[in-house]
Design a protein around this motif. Structure first.
Motif, PDB file in Angstrom:
ATOM      1  N   ALA A  99      -6.216  -1.343   5.899  1.00 26.19           N
ATOM      2  CA  ALA A  99      -4.923  -1.803   6.430  1.00 26.19           C
ATOM      3  C   ALA A  99      -4.712  -1.631   7.930  1.00 26.19           C
ATOM      4  N   GLU A 100      -5.820  -1.425   8.706  1.00 21.03           N
ATOM      5  CA  GLU A 100      -5.652  -1.236  10.156  1.00 21.03           C
ATOM      6  C   GLU A 100      -4.673  -0.087  10.414  1.00 21.03           C
ATOM      7  N   TYR A 112      -0.050 -10.226  12.961  1.00 17.50           N
ATOM      8  CA  TYR A 112      -1.064 -10.764  12.062  1.00 17.50           C
ATOM      9  C   TYR A 112      -1.071 -12.286  12.020  1.00 17.50           C
ATOM     10  N   TYR A 116       0.854  -1.180   0.000  1.00 20.47           N
ATOM     11  CA  TYR A 116       0.000   0.000   0.000  1.00 20.47           C
ATOM     12  C   TYR A 116       0.898   1.241   0.000  1.00 20.47           C
ATOM     13  N   GLU A 135      -6.024 -10.504  -1.657  1.00 21.57           N
ATOM     14  CA  GLU A 135      -5.695 -10.513  -0.227  1.00 21.57           C
ATOM     15  C   GLU A 135      -6.155 -11.852   0.314  1.00 21.57           C
ATOM     16  N   GLU A 154     -11.375  -2.127  -1.918  1.00 22.22           N
ATOM     17  CA  GLU A 154     -12.590  -2.769  -1.397  1.00 22.22           C
ATOM     18  C   GLU A 154     -13.734  -1.767  -1.265  1.00 22.22           C
TER      19      GLU A 154
HETATM   20  C1  GLA Z   1      -9.313  -5.721   3.974  1.00 21.26           C
HETATM   21  C2  GLA Z   1      -8.472  -4.516   3.591  1.00 21.26           C
HETATM   22  C3  GLA Z   1      -7.079  -4.615   4.140  1.00 21.26           C
HETATM   23  C4  GLA Z   1      -7.106  -5.058   5.574  1.00 21.26           C
HETATM   24  C5  GLA Z   1      -7.831  -6.375   5.694  1.00 21.26           C
HETATM   25  C6  GLA Z   1      -7.936  -6.903   7.101  1.00 21.26           C
HETATM   26  O1  GLA Z   1      -9.098  -6.746   3.146  1.00 21.26           O
HETATM   27  O2  GLA Z   1      -8.417  -4.361   2.204  1.00 21.26           O
HETATM   28  O3  GLA Z   1      -6.480  -3.358   4.027  1.00 21.26           O
HETATM   29  O4  GLA Z   1      -7.752  -4.086   6.336  1.00 21.26           O
HETATM   30  O5  GLA Z   1      -9.152  -6.200   5.276  1.00 21.26           O
HETATM   31  O6  GLA Z   1      -6.705  -7.042   7.668  1.00 21.26           O
END
Ligand code: GLA
Ligand code: CA
Length: 833
Positions: free
Chosen positions: A118-119, A321, A73, A255, A178
């Motif tokens: 991405a938290e 993670y 990212y 992902e 997303e």
């Molecule tokens: C989604 C988002 C990521 C991340 C994940 C969970 O897929 O696209 O950036 O937040 O959830 O970790």
């Protein structure tokens, strides 16, 4: 011979640097790299979550797993901390990260947002956007779009020269992120696409990622579509719809979640290694490209961790993670299992696992002897002002202090903060009254009777801004109002406090150092009166000496809540509630000799942190007494009578007090899994369980087996605040039931917002083998779920509090995403009341 070797070595060194201009395109059911079929095996890693000196090591670790690509990212708020001020240097030098990838023979997928999730604080959006109160984030708001364009231009200045067409490693660029879980707005997505198309050129492969359940909402015809889903998911099912719509398209899971992130006050998350490896193997066997999110998560240093919603669930500092490469770049069981499997899909032997760049060290306890009151961190002040948010005061991160003069209230009253973002400590003059914690959905507390003129002081610490869903517009401080209500002679009296003195206390190194320097210079005078006001909160500084450096884990268990700086590096947030109890300190940020550590603790360290210092103080008192007892021996009037000791100069209490300092130590392994919460996380309080024996369900029946959403329509609409789902049987013989997501629909069939939802009751929740509490049915994540505890017998009951009365006509139910949808419910009854 020597010459040949030398030549070979030089070639090996130089060759990856000279990657030819090439192309990466979409072919028939496959990607094409320079015209040849290519399966993307990508490792997601985030450059700001890895200290720059370790970048290359982590890249090589990914490569040793058999990955051929890195997926990154680009974090807008990292690169534009203040409007118009850009930074692409040091740990933010994203172009250098890409060049290092190329040097190591890896391709790169770039995901430049503008939103990244991405938290990460606010999903990567800069906080200063919120200064425009009516801004519409991630929409075609003119100001938002203007800033997006400027940001993307700056990123492209760094990265466009590095696309594969230009001889660089970048093969794909992602449009937004997303968007389907935010809304439906093809016009906005198209504008982002056009912006990136313009910046990266007509030949650049652009793609958009979403979930299989919602990608059609925003799917643009000229973009590649990829799916995101987690370990364990039914992979054929995930690509089913895409294959129907685009039978010739290459398939990619952009992902594939290796694990999951942790939130303060909730269980540590893990996912089985086998499920992850099996999933990747299945994809490889079907030529499906993937990116493993995360392959190495790293750390959300400083104030970069975000928060999840609905509700407010701030993420911990570690972004381990449960990924195959752990937070500090080490191998795990998952790593070795994955590497072994990946070897099968590689013609060459996988490269050797690189040696770790640092050894592990531990640092014995040392004291932090300097202290400054938190008020010394105040940076600006407004007087007699209406309530202002942190953003209105021009501050991005840190704390706010709100002070108002109280009216006379002769009985107890209820103080309500509307809303408190995020952790408030309430004082009347110097007396601590209590806390209001947004994580626990707290809004008010009881104040004792107060006299006119007493001061109400509210210290509010902000945590990370929400990074997911509509709630990303997350103002900090107190956002609307502060009220007091009480009853007198049967009447309700209320006050809306409108005149405030407001201090900002920024969370940054310069502020912390300035506060401590000020306190050192002026330890006696004016600021001391404050020291008792905010309990033990404040800045603490200490030094420790190292003979050798190495990676280490600072144990914060005995401290309250705040932020740590070591040698000027922001290490991250800590909070005693856990589950994370240690902070990762990279050895590359330590030095031989003297190291400086500053802790800002807004709550204050516990007595436990003072233990070493108390031991020392006790030694001090005893050593002082010993010479005074011995002294008489040397004189002729020798006497060891106890009375002699009482005449000796003893240590005064204030001397002891002043000698007390909290201490810290570090260990050679992390502690990410130690919760220390006051209240149980379960929702099984019998008093909250409704009596459904004589109630009539709005609907009863059977869910269909298998994956995917199902809508259950009621016979007409029903008003109520609570929705209860009773699971009478499951689709398998097992008694466990699970639900991934739920929605309810209003009378017109529209899904209602879940912002105000909480779990009222769940008879059973699995928290011993993972984190499967009831709130997982509305956390917006299709990969997480509520599950009844193992072997706990049927029936099961989950009750949702919608927050207010609503009219409901239907319920949407999503079972687990794994094939055969484990835990699927068969017979059900739904109640609304
Ligand atoms: C989604 C988002 C990521 C991340 C994940 C969970 O897929 O696209 O950036 O937040 O959830 O970790
Ligand atoms: Ca969920």
């Amino acid at each position: 011979m020597k010459k040949v070797r030398l030549l070979l070595a030089t070639l090996l060194l130089v060759f990856p640097l000279m990657m030819q201009a090439g192309d990466f395109t979409v072919g028939h059911k496959t990607f094409l790299l320079n015209g040849e079929p290519f399966v993307v095996k990508a490792a997601e890693v985030h450059y700001p979550r890895i200290p720059r000196p370790y970048w290359e090591h982590r890249i090589q670790m990914c490569k040793s797993l058999g990955m051929n690509t890195l997926c990154i990212y680009v974090f807008w708020n990292l690169h534009e901390p203040r409007e118009g001020q850009f930074d692409f240097t040091g740990n933010s030098d994203v172009a250098e990260f890409c060049r290092l990838a190329q040097k190591n023979g890896m391709y790169v997928i770039v995901r430049p947002g503008p939103y990244v999730c991405a938290e990460w604080e606010m999903g990567g959006l800069p906080w200063w956007l919120l200064k425009k109160k009516d801004i519409r984030l991630r929409e075609q708001d003119p100001y938002f779009m203007e800033r997006v364009r400027i940001f993307e231009e700056k990123v492209a200045e760094q990265l466009a020269p590095l696309t594969i067409q230009n001889g660089g490693p970048i093969i794909m660029v992602q449009v937004e992120n997303e968007y389907g879980s935010y809304g439906e707005d093809k016009a906005y997505i198209a504008e982002i696409r056009d912006c990136l198309r313009h910046l990266y050129g007509a030949k650049q492969t652009l793609f958009q990622c979403d979930w299989s359940s919602n990608f059609e909402l925003n799917g643009l015809d000229d973009l590649v579509w990829t799916m995101n889903f987690g370990t364990g998911a039914n992979i054929d099912e995930q690509f089913k719809r895409l294959k129907q719509l685009r039978p010739d398209a290459p398939l990619m899971c952009s992902e594939f979640w290796s694990g999951w992130f942790d939130k303060w006050g909730a269980n540590h998350e893990t996912r089985p290694a086998k499920d992850m490896v099996d999933g990747i193997e299945e994809m490889l066997s079907k030529n499906i490209s993937f990116s493993l999110y995360m392959t190495h998560g790293g750390t959300s240093f400083g104030h970069w961790a975000g928060a999840n919603s609905p509700g407010f669930a701030p993420d911990v500092t570690s972004y381990d993670y449960d990924a195959p490469i752990n937070e500090y770049g080490g191998t795990t069981e998952k790593f070795f299992r994955l590497r072994k499997m990946m070897q099968k899909y590689s013609k060459e032997p996988l490269p050797a696992i690189p040696a770790p760049p640092a050894m592990m060290i531990s640092i014995p306890p040392f004291e932090l002897t300097e202290r400054a009151d938190i008020i010394l961190g105040a940076d600006s002040l407004v007087m007699n002002s209406p309530l202002l948010t942190m953003e209105e005061m021009g501050q991005g991160w840190g704390s706010m202090l709100y002070i108002a003069t109280l009216p006379e209230i002769t009985s107890e009253s209820v103080l309500t903060l509307n809303e408190c973002h995020d952790y408030a400590q309430v004082f009347v003059d110097t007396a601590y009254i209590g806390k209001i914690d947004r994580v626990r959905n707290e809004k008010s507390l009881r104040l004792p009777a107060v006299k006119k003129g007493q001061e109400l002081r509210i210290l509010v610490e902000a945590m990370g801004r929400i990074n997911f869903g509509r709630a990303i517009k997350d103002y900090k401080g107190i956002t609307e109002s502060v009220t007091l209500t009480t009853e007198q002679d049967g009447h309700e009296l209320s006050w809306n406090l409108k005149r405030w003195n407001i201090f900002t206390i920024p969370d940054n190194l310069a502020t912390a150092r300035r506060a401590l320097d000020l306190a050192q210079r002026d330890s006696s005078s004016m600021f001391n009166f404050q020291s008792s006001i905010f309990k033990g909160s404040g800045y603490y500084r200490g030094y420790f000496t190292l003979k050798k450096t190495g990676d280490t884990f600072l144990n914060m268990e005995a401290w309250g809540k705040g932020q740590v700086y070591i040698n000027g590096h922001a290490i991250g947030r800590f909070w005693s509630i856990g589950p994370q109890q240690t902070l990762y300190v990279p050895g590359c940020w330590l030095k031989k000799g003297k190291n400086e550590i500053i802790v800002l603790d807004v709550v204050g360290p516990s007595l436990q942190a003072y233990a070493p210092s108390i031991t020392n103080a006790l030694k001090l008192t005893s050593t002082r007494k010993i010479p005074s007892q011995r002294a008489p021996r040397s004189s002729s009037a020798a006497s060891s009578a106890p009375s002699a000791a009482s005449s000796a100069p003893s240590v005064t209490l204030s001397e002891v007090e002043r000698s007390l300092s909290p201490s810290l130590f570090s260990q050679n392994h992390p502690e990410l899994d130690k919760l220390n919460t006051e209240k149980s996380r379960l929702h099984n309080n019998p008093a909250d369980c409704p009596d459904l024996n004589s109630a009539t369900p709005v609907v009863e029946g059977q869910f269909a087996p298998g994956n995917g959403w199902q809508t259950i329509r009621f016979n007409g609409s029903k008003r109520g605040r609570f929705v209860a789902i009773q699971a009478l049987s499951s689709q398998s013989e097992k008694p466990e039931v699970a639900i991934a997501e739920l929605y309810v629909r209003d009378a017109d069939g529209n899904r209602l917002s879940r912002e105000s939802w909480t779990v009222e009751y769940a008879d059973s929740e699995e928290i011993n083998r993972g984190n499967f509490t009831g709130d997982k049915v509305f956390d917006l994540q299709e990969s997480t779920y509520w599950q009844s505890a193992r072997k706990s017998p049927l029936p099961h009951l989950l009750v949702i509090d919608l927050g207010s009365e609503q009219t409901i006509s239907a319920l949407d139910y999503l079972p687990r995403a794994e094939s055969s949808a484990p835990g699927s419910i068969k017979n059900f009854k739904i109640f609304v009341y």
